[in-house]
Write an enzyme that holds these catalytic residues in place. Sequence first.
Site, mmCIF file in Angstrom:
data_model
loop_
_atom_site.group_PDB
_atom_site.id
_atom_site.type_symbol
_atom_site.label_atom_id
_atom_site.label_comp_id
_atom_site.label_asym_id
_atom_site.label_seq_id
_atom_site.Cartn_x
_atom_site.Cartn_y
_atom_site.Cartn_z
ATOM 1 N N ALA A 164 0.911 -1.051 -0.072
ATOM 2 C CA ALA A 164 0.241 -0.038 0.011
ATOM 3 C C ALA A 164 0.943 0.932 0.134
ATOM 4 O O ALA A 164 1.932 1.091 0.767
ATOM 5 C CB ALA A 164 -0.861 0.400 1.465
ATOM 6 N N PHE A 165 -0.214 2.421 -0.247
ATOM 7 C CA PHE A 165 0.917 3.206 -0.313
ATOM 8 C C PHE A 165 2.033 4.044 0.438
ATOM 9 O O PHE A 165 2.587 4.948 0.677
ATOM 10 C CB PHE A 165 0.755 4.805 -1.595
ATOM 11 C CG PHE A 165 -0.236 5.228 -0.089
ATOM 12 C CD1 PHE A 165 -1.932 5.108 0.420
ATOM 13 C CD2 PHE A 165 0.057 6.432 0.462
ATOM 14 C CE1 PHE A 165 -2.246 5.765 1.360
ATOM 15 C CE2 PHE A 165 -0.609 7.308 0.895
ATOM 16 C CZ PHE A 165 -1.580 7.584 1.802
ATOM 17 N N LYS A 166 1.097 3.933 1.704
ATOM 18 C CA LYS A 166 1.623 4.236 3.227
ATOM 19 C C LYS A 166 2.984 3.574 3.724
ATOM 20 O O LYS A 166 4.034 3.696 4.036
ATOM 21 C CB LYS A 166 0.806 3.695 4.587
ATOM 22 C CG LYS A 166 -0.600 4.223 4.201
ATOM 23 C CD LYS A 166 -1.137 3.819 5.441
ATOM 24 C CE LYS A 166 -2.345 4.642 5.311
ATOM 25 N NZ LYS A 166 -3.363 4.294 4.785
ATOM 26 N N ASP A 167 3.863 3.119 2.499
ATOM 27 C CA ASP A 167 5.091 2.528 2.764
ATOM 28 C C ASP A 167 6.318 3.547 2.375
ATOM 29 O O ASP A 167 6.846 3.662 2.852
ATOM 30 C CB ASP A 167 5.367 1.089 1.858
ATOM 31 C CG ASP A 167 4.769 -0.387 2.225
ATOM 32 O OD1 ASP A 167 4.655 -0.402 3.351
ATOM 33 O OD2 ASP A 167 4.122 -1.136 1.743
ATOM 34 N N LEU A 224 6.464 5.470 5.859
ATOM 35 C CA LEU A 224 7.087 4.971 6.785
ATOM 36 C C LEU A 224 7.967 4.012 6.419
ATOM 37 O O LEU A 224 8.814 3.676 7.212
ATOM 38 C CB LEU A 224 6.226 3.588 6.886
ATOM 39 C CG LEU A 224 4.630 4.863 7.980
ATOM 40 C CD1 LEU A 224 3.032 3.987 7.355
ATOM 41 C CD2 LEU A 224 5.054 4.801 9.310
#
Length: 455
Positions: A108-111, A114
Amino acid sequence: MQYKSTRHDSEKIPFTEAVARGLAPDGGLYLPDSLPDLSGYLPEWESLDYEELCIEFFKHFATDIPTEKLAELVHKAYAGFDHEDRAPLVQLAQDIWVCELFHGPTLAFKDFALQLLGQLYGYQIERTGKPINVLGATSGDTGAAAIYGLMDLPGINLFILYPNNRVSPLQERQMTCTGRANVYPLAIEGSFDDAQRWIKQLFSDLEFKAQYNLSAINSINLARVLAQCVYYIYAYFRIPEGHRENIQFVVPTGNFGNILAGWMTSKMGLPVKHFKIATNQNDILWRLFNTGEYKLDRVSPSLAPSMDIQVASNFERFLYYLVGEDSAKVREIMKTFLQSGEYSFESFDRDAFSASRSDDEIILNNIKHIKSQYGYTVDPHTATAFTEDDPTKTRVIMATAHPAKFLQAMEASIGEATTHPVLEALKSRDPVKYELTSDAELIRHFIVDHSGIAS
Ligand SMILES: *Cc1c(COP(=O)(O)O)cnc(C)c1O
């Protein structure tokens, strides 16, 4: 570059301090003291690869980190992505492109944010010699992305709270099958809101927070927004030159963090004038951008669970610019909103934004339609971005998750589930989780016992 809070903008602090703090002590969010004009750099940046672009961009913001160190952190952050472009662009039709943001370790784009934030935490531990205990609540994607961003850093313990039996089995496996001793997935008896309340309670005990060096992982950290700016610039360069005049980024939106990053790049000189907010049935932002009414509603669970949000925490950053960088005005508006659950703007300048709304039925139809028309499979979040065509624009759809993460919705829509080797591999590992029939006290004891710091 110095940083200031949206609610009191007289105190200025350096980048690493703003990253370490996350939330400002006055409850506001950090922003750069002034946004740099990057337009003069764009011609030189066009040919850079993802990491090179990221380093050049961050040189303007992380001015208290030596460039060599910055480069090392950026390279480590994106080394685990499974595509050499990191954020590859796929063309679906003449003027429809998809920017795939799901090639990181949790799909997911949150990688993007994070993985880099993890490296920045690592840098902080290296400089201070102090271990950090990271605490967060998740309803799914953020927890997994946080765990994969931070789990291999020496000196980190991760405590991630989630509602037992209420996250998807795949999301739970991502959090519980890491095989790492410093990762503590805490399955609590309660809702996501309960988890967040307990965490707030623990953080309000300043002595406890200081003794155990607690840090919060959530979507308000400034470093996350900045990390997300990079792929908008990168995507722009991958659109052929003749098609760049009228680009519209279309962004599946929950907390307003992803699309805010895109809009900030346009304020810094990227020549893109249109941003479309795609919401699911939790449509507070759709209503706001169409009527000027910012009004809370109840969260209703949808097929795009990472967008099941009502209070879009990053909206406060946009608000700061909307009211002409007037922090007293931001304080007044946020106070009214927090007390009454609503705020009416007399004149609401939508600026570059338009908005659309997709309920579950539209999501299921869109997945099917996109598959048959373009032979391309999107996840339920990305499906919200495929609303009506505007033939005058070159649309760049931000694909926020891989479809293999959402088996049920994919089966309901197209009758088949997509798989991904990363998720398949998890099935052979044993899950480790800690079930807590919880209240804040039990969680406090758990942290004390597992913090690696003598009490
Ligand atoms: C978090 C998330 C979103 C929403 O992003 P915001 O920055 O909160 O607007 C959309 N899609 C997916 C898959 C997500 O994980």
